[in-house]
Design an enzyme around this catalytic site. Structure first.
Site, PDB file in Angstrom:
ATOM      1  N   VAL A  33       0.224  11.154 -24.502  1.00 38.20           N
ATOM      2  CA  VAL A  33       0.747  11.043 -23.133  1.00 38.20           C
ATOM      3  C   VAL A  33       1.697  12.201 -22.820  1.00 38.20           C
ATOM      4  O   VAL A  33       1.765  12.675 -21.678  1.00 38.20           O
ATOM      5  CB  VAL A  33       1.388   9.641 -22.919  1.00 38.20           C
ATOM      6  CG1 VAL A  33       2.672   9.471 -23.687  1.00 38.20           C
ATOM      7  CG2 VAL A  33       1.592   9.370 -21.440  1.00 38.20           C
ATOM      8  N   ASP A  34       2.401  12.675 -23.810  1.00 36.48           N
ATOM      9  CA  ASP A  34       3.312  13.817 -23.644  1.00 36.48           C
ATOM     10  C   ASP A  34       2.535  15.054 -23.172  1.00 36.48           C
ATOM     11  O   ASP A  34       2.909  15.723 -22.192  1.00 36.48           O
ATOM     12  CB  ASP A  34       3.988  14.068 -25.009  1.00 36.48           C
ATOM     13  CG  ASP A  34       5.178  15.001 -24.946  1.00 36.48           C
ATOM     14  OD1 ASP A  34       5.597  15.371 -23.841  1.00 36.48           O
ATOM     15  OD2 ASP A  34       5.694  15.356 -26.029  1.00 36.48           O
ATOM     16  N   GLY A 119       0.659   5.451 -30.412  1.00 35.06           N
ATOM     17  CA  GLY A 119      -0.417   6.421 -30.636  1.00 35.06           C
ATOM     18  C   GLY A 119      -0.159   7.175 -31.930  1.00 35.06           C
ATOM     19  O   GLY A 119      -0.224   6.601 -33.032  1.00 35.06           O
TER      20      GLY A 119
HETATM   21  N1  AR6 Z   1      -1.243   7.724 -19.564  1.00 35.20           N
HETATM   22  C1  AR6 Z   1      -0.738   6.609 -20.135  1.00 35.20           C
HETATM   23  N2  AR6 Z   1      -0.769   6.374 -21.458  1.00 35.20           N
HETATM   24  C2  AR6 Z   1      -1.353   7.310 -22.240  1.00 35.20           C
HETATM   25  C3  AR6 Z   1      -1.904   8.500 -21.720  1.00 35.20           C
HETATM   26  C4  AR6 Z   1      -1.825   8.692 -20.318  1.00 35.20           C
HETATM   27  N3  AR6 Z   1      -2.322   9.794 -19.722  1.00 35.20           N
HETATM   28  N4  AR6 Z   1      -2.410   9.231 -22.760  1.00 35.20           N
HETATM   29  C5  AR6 Z   1      -2.200   8.505 -23.886  1.00 35.20           C
HETATM   30  N5  AR6 Z   1      -1.570   7.347 -23.575  1.00 35.20           N
HETATM   31  P1  AR6 Z   1       1.181   8.876 -27.955  1.00 35.20           P
HETATM   32  P2  AR6 Z   1       3.585   8.216 -29.550  1.00 35.20           P
HETATM   33  C6  AR6 Z   1      -1.117   6.257 -24.461  1.00 35.20           C
HETATM   34  O1  AR6 Z   1       0.465   9.336 -29.154  1.00 35.20           O
HETATM   35  O2  AR6 Z   1       2.791   7.298 -30.404  1.00 35.20           O
HETATM   36  C7  AR6 Z   1       3.030  13.295 -28.939  1.00 35.20           C
HETATM   37  O3  AR6 Z   1       2.423  14.384 -29.566  1.00 35.20           O
HETATM   38  C8  AR6 Z   1      -1.831   6.070 -25.763  1.00 35.20           C
HETATM   39  O4  AR6 Z   1      -3.016   5.307 -25.598  1.00 35.20           O
HETATM   40  O5  AR6 Z   1       1.076   9.687 -26.714  1.00 35.20           O
HETATM   41  O6  AR6 Z   1       4.905   7.745 -29.017  1.00 35.20           O
HETATM   42  C9  AR6 Z   1       4.533  13.488 -28.753  1.00 35.20           C
HETATM   43  O7  AR6 Z   1       4.878  14.838 -28.516  1.00 35.20           O
HETATM   44  C10 AR6 Z   1      -0.790   5.305 -26.587  1.00 35.20           C
HETATM   45  O8  AR6 Z   1      -0.948   3.897 -26.391  1.00 35.20           O
HETATM   46  O9  AR6 Z   1       2.797   8.732 -28.249  1.00 35.20           O
HETATM   47  C11 AR6 Z   1       5.069  13.002 -30.054  1.00 35.20           C
HETATM   48  O10 AR6 Z   1       5.026  13.999 -31.062  1.00 35.20           O
HETATM   49  C12 AR6 Z   1       0.543   5.705 -25.968  1.00 35.20           C
HETATM   50  O11 AR6 Z   1       0.217   6.522 -24.825  1.00 35.20           O
HETATM   51  C13 AR6 Z   1       4.144  11.877 -30.424  1.00 35.20           C
HETATM   52  O12 AR6 Z   1       2.914  12.163 -29.785  1.00 35.20           O
HETATM   53  C14 AR6 Z   1       1.456   6.477 -26.877  1.00 35.20           C
HETATM   54  O13 AR6 Z   1       0.712   7.398 -27.668  1.00 35.20           O
HETATM   55  C15 AR6 Z   1       4.633  10.546 -29.914  1.00 35.20           C
HETATM   56  O14 AR6 Z   1       3.796   9.536 -30.376  1.00 35.20           O
END
Ligand code: AR6
Length: 168
Positions: A33-34, A119
């Site tokens: 998501v980032d 994620g």
């Molecule tokens: N909109 C909403 N949710 C989303 C989207 C979106 N466009 N894309 C993914 N998700 P993650 P974390 C969901 O991995 O586990 C990054 O590299 C996804 O399905 O994004 O907190 C950062 O820079 C999942 O349920 O975040 C950090 O290094 C949720 O977002 C690290 O990942 C979180 O997944 C953070 O890891």
């Protein structure tokens, strides 16, 4: 409960006062998501984040949202899951809580959260959902500031978990 909304979709498309980013401690972008938020907001978001000196796990910082339809981005850092014995649950609750506190300080009334830490950071999804919902509910119970808090869920597994827990 009436101020909580569940939605499945892309958080970068949400027209709310603030969307929350599941960032890392550098705040300089990443995947998941980032990455989506930085791509949609454009390069100025990274320039703004670079001035924030990073963010500790469980804390939150705020920037404007540049090209996104939301007004602000609240960048929070969830914990990496290491088995649950080193404070991950409390840190996840803090990430939600501090995001809400920061939004209120900026007089923002509507906010959308992704499923922080579920994620790349591998936090068990059901446990993360329970913590997220409980933390938000407790905040809303104590405080009538927010108009709407949205759980913006992306993947089907999380969506099913939230539907069950929220009874919707
Ligand atoms: N909109 C909403 N949710 C989303 C989207 C979106 N466009 N894309 C993914 N998700 P993650 P974390 C969901 O991995 O586990 C990054 O590299 C996804 O399905 O994004 O907190 C950062 O820079 C999942 O349920 O975040 C950090 O290094 C949720 O977002 C690290 O990942 C979180 O997944 C953070 O890891």
């Amino acid at each position: 409960m009436d101020r909580i909304q569940l939605l499945q979709g892309d958080i970068t498309e949400m027209h709310v006062d603030a969307i929350v980013n599941a960032a890392n401690r550098s705040l300089l972008g990443g995947g998941g998501v980032d990455g989506a938020i930085h791509r949609a907001a454009g390069p100025k978001l990274k320039e703004a984040c670079a001035k924030l000196n990073g963010c500790e796990t469980g804390q939150a910082k705020i920037t404007t949202a540049y090209r996104l339809p939301s007004r602000y981005v609240i960048h929070t850092v969830g914990p990496v899951w290491h088995g649950g014995e080193i404070g991950e649950k409390q840190q996840l609750a803090s990430a939600y809580q501090n995001s809400l506190i920061l939004a209120k300080e900026h007089k923002l009334k509507t906010i959308a959260f992704p499923n922080i830490s579920t994620g790349v950071y591998a936090f068990p999804k059901e446990l993360a959902a329970k913590i997220a919902i409980q933390t938000v509910l407790e905040f809303l119970d104590d405080d009538d500031w927010f108009e709407e808090v949205t759980f913006c869920v992306y993947d089907d597994e999380n969506y099913k978990i939230y539907q069950d827990l929220l009874n919707v």
